[in-house]
Design an enzyme around this catalytic site. Structure first.
Site, PDB file in Angstrom:
ATOM      1  N   GLU A 335       0.816  -1.219   0.000  1.00  0.00           N
ATOM      2  CA  GLU A 335       0.000   0.000   0.000  1.00  0.00           C
ATOM      3  C   GLU A 335       0.849   1.269   0.000  1.00  0.00           C
ATOM      4  O   GLU A 335       0.463   2.285  -0.594  1.00  0.00           O
ATOM      5  CB  GLU A 335      -0.919   0.009   1.228  1.00  0.00           C
ATOM      6  CG  GLU A 335      -1.996  -1.056   1.217  1.00  0.00           C
ATOM      7  CD  GLU A 335      -3.007  -0.852   0.104  1.00  0.00           C
ATOM      8  OE1 GLU A 335      -3.361   0.301  -0.179  1.00  0.00           O
ATOM      9  OE2 GLU A 335      -3.430  -1.864  -0.494  1.00  0.00           O
ATOM     10  N   GLU A 344      -1.081   9.439  -0.560  1.00  0.00           N
ATOM     11  CA  GLU A 344      -1.355   8.882  -1.880  1.00  0.00           C
ATOM     12  C   GLU A 344      -0.655   9.717  -2.947  1.00  0.00           C
ATOM     13  O   GLU A 344      -0.788  10.942  -2.982  1.00  0.00           O
ATOM     14  CB  GLU A 344      -2.869   8.871  -2.126  1.00  0.00           C
ATOM     15  CG  GLU A 344      -3.278   8.269  -3.443  1.00  0.00           C
ATOM     16  CD  GLU A 344      -4.787   8.191  -3.586  1.00  0.00           C
ATOM     17  OE1 GLU A 344      -5.262   7.801  -4.663  1.00  0.00           O
ATOM     18  OE2 GLU A 344      -5.491   8.533  -2.612  1.00  0.00           O
ATOM     19  N   ASN A 382     -14.088   6.458   6.724  1.00  0.00           N
ATOM     20  CA  ASN A 382     -13.041   5.763   7.475  1.00  0.00           C
ATOM     21  C   ASN A 382     -12.316   6.701   8.435  1.00  0.00           C
ATOM     22  O   ASN A 382     -11.950   6.295   9.548  1.00  0.00           O
ATOM     23  CB  ASN A 382     -12.040   5.118   6.516  1.00  0.00           C
ATOM     24  CG  ASN A 382     -12.554   3.810   5.943  1.00  0.00           C
ATOM     25  OD1 ASN A 382     -13.277   3.081   6.605  1.00  0.00           O
ATOM     26  ND2 ASN A 382     -12.200   3.531   4.698  1.00  0.00           N
TER      27      ASN A 382
END
Length: 484
Positions: A335, A344, A382
């Site tokens: 990830e 990201e 989340n």
């Protein structure tokens, strides 16, 4: 006599018409010296031409920032990487603390460098050497004092009592180092904003170093990094990176002061081989598993987070616990790109993670809930759930995940232990209950990878799992359970 004079005149005229093809000794010597003297200028001209081509390539491309220089920026390696390497690198190599003149400063440098993703111990040490030569008592012009030679105005804004002496002082080494890190990260945030607004061109680190030297307004006025600036502050500081970067010839301590410890596990009364409290993961094993990791992803942050989730790598016999640890580390390796990226990297997708149908909405902004941390926590839903579980306001302050190593690790373990994602069970339940590594993939990213949707990504996770299992000395399990 007249005839001789006429012949002599004609001979002189012929000599005058001939080209001069020779030099005396002094002329030849000066010619050679001049040619040698021109070599550095010629080399500099070639170097400037290379930089000019790189700058134009950067300006003409779709990205203005370099992913190599800044793990928080988007875009893959490109022309900017050549300029970064040419200038001295990006300062993201393994820190060689042994090169710091005062060894008591090594720990504060490592800790302060965690202030933001762009800063590293290598960069911080190089800047301090340039500023003061590691002279903590140095007093310079404009009231500058201490290791980092910050102006009084800057220190007043960013300095704190980091050494708990009772007052913040630029002449206190720890106070100076941490104030330096806070100011650097402030400039990093501002230059990132300028890049996003396309007001400047250049790589993130170079622009931040420029801002340190000439101020943000100076960077804006120049439009970014000048083409011919080989003697500038960014180049001079980058030239010191090699001094504080380990070449691998000497053993380096883990970036965290407590790295000599290991992650303890409780003895399993049903496992006779584990009655001595065998450790699962040492600091050296962790460093070996992630050789290129960002210093933000600290071993101390992981151990701190694990203390809040005692069931993680603490369920079942020793083999089960080691498999869970290997599975978790393999998934976060995938990830985060080997624990390199804190945010990201595809900034174009940052606006895709706001579920406006939730009653709490996206108070931090449409693009605020992109992937962060080891497991790249995404979506406002989340962030809200993780924050509620951890006692943090991540919905309103999602950047806590990229600014606090312990929080980042906690969000990863929270997801691992409590969320089922695209699967039918949590990753923790899958790996400890016999579901195998493949079911952990389904939990984390099954909707995009499992069922043949992206077998290459699945295989990359499996490869990492098998590698980490080998490091921990545990059988990864039946081959049929490794994929989803």
């Amino acid at each position: 006599m007249a005839l001789k004079k006429l012949q002599a005149a004609r001979q002189a005229q012929k000599q005058a018409q001939r080209p001069v093809i020779g030099f005396d000794a002094s002329q030849l010597a000066w010619l050679v010296i001049s040619m040698i003297g021109m070599l550095p200028l010629a080399a500099l001209a070639v170097l400037a031409l290379i930089i000019l081509v790189v700058i134009f390539a950067m300006a003409g491309g779709s990205q203005m920032t370099s992913a190599a220089a800044d793990p928080s920026s988007s875009g893959g390696p490109g022309s900017a990487n050549a300029l970064i390497e040419l200038a001295g690198g990006d300062g993201r190599g393994t820190f060689s603390g042994a090169k710091v003149p005062d060894q008591e400063l090594v720990a504060p440098i490592k800790t302060a460098a965690k202030e933001c993703a762009l800063l590293t111990p290598v960069i911080l040490a190089a800047q301090i050497e340039y500023a003061s030569g590691f002279d903590a008592d140095k007093e310079g012009p404009q009231g500058r004092k201490g290791l980092s030679q910050l102006t009084p105005e800057v220190f007043d804004e960013f300095g704190e009592d980091d050494d708990d002496s009772g007052e913040a002082s630029a002449l206190d080494a720890k106070d100076s180092i941490h104030a330096h890190a806070r100011y650097f990260c402030h400039l990093a945030a501002e230059t990132k904003r300028l890049l996003a607004a396309k007001e400047v061109v250049g790589d993130h680190l170079t622009l931040t170093l420029m801002a340190w030297d000439i101020g943000l307004e100076g960077v804006k006025a120049q439009g970014g990094m000048p083409v011919l600036a080989m003697g500038s502050y960014p180049f001079q500081v980058r030239g010191l990176f090699a001094t504080y970067t380990s070449d691998g010839s000497e053993p380096e301590p883990d970036p965290d002061p407590d790295s000599a410890t290991a992650l303890p596990v409780q003895a399993d009364p049903d496992d006779e081989s584990d009655t001595d409290g065998t450790t699962l993961l040492s600091g050296s094993d962790f460093a070996a598993m992630f050789p290129s990791r960002n210093s933000f992803y600290s071993y101390a942050g992981l151990t701190d987070a694990m203390a809040k989730f005692p069931a993680f790598a603490g369920t079942g016999d020793q083999q089960t616990r080691k498999r869970e640890l290997a599975a978790f580390l393999a998934n976060i390796d995938h990830e985060s790109g080997g624990l390199v990226h804190v945010e990201e990297i595809n900034q174009a997708a940052w606006g895709n993670y706001c579920d406006t149908g939730q009653p709490y909405g996206c108070p931090a902004g449409q693009t605020a809930y992109h992937g962060r941390g080891p497991i790249q926590l995404s979506w406002n839903t989340n962030y809200k759930a993780a924050g509620d579980a951890l006692g943090l306001d991540l919905l309103n302050d999602p950047d806590l995940v990229k600014n606090d190593a312990s929080v980042a690790w906690q969000t990863a373990l929270w997801f691992w232990m409590t969320q089922s994602g695209a699967g039918t069970m949590t990753a923790h339940a899958a790996i400890t209950g016999g579901g195998g590594f493949g079911e952990t993939i389904r939990t984390i990213n099954g909707a995009l990878e499992c069922g043949g949707r992206n077998s290459a990504q699945v295989q990359a996770r499996v490869d990492a799992y098998q590698r980490f299992a080998s490091t921990l000395g545990v059988d990864p399990g039946d081959e049929s359970t490794l994929r989803c």
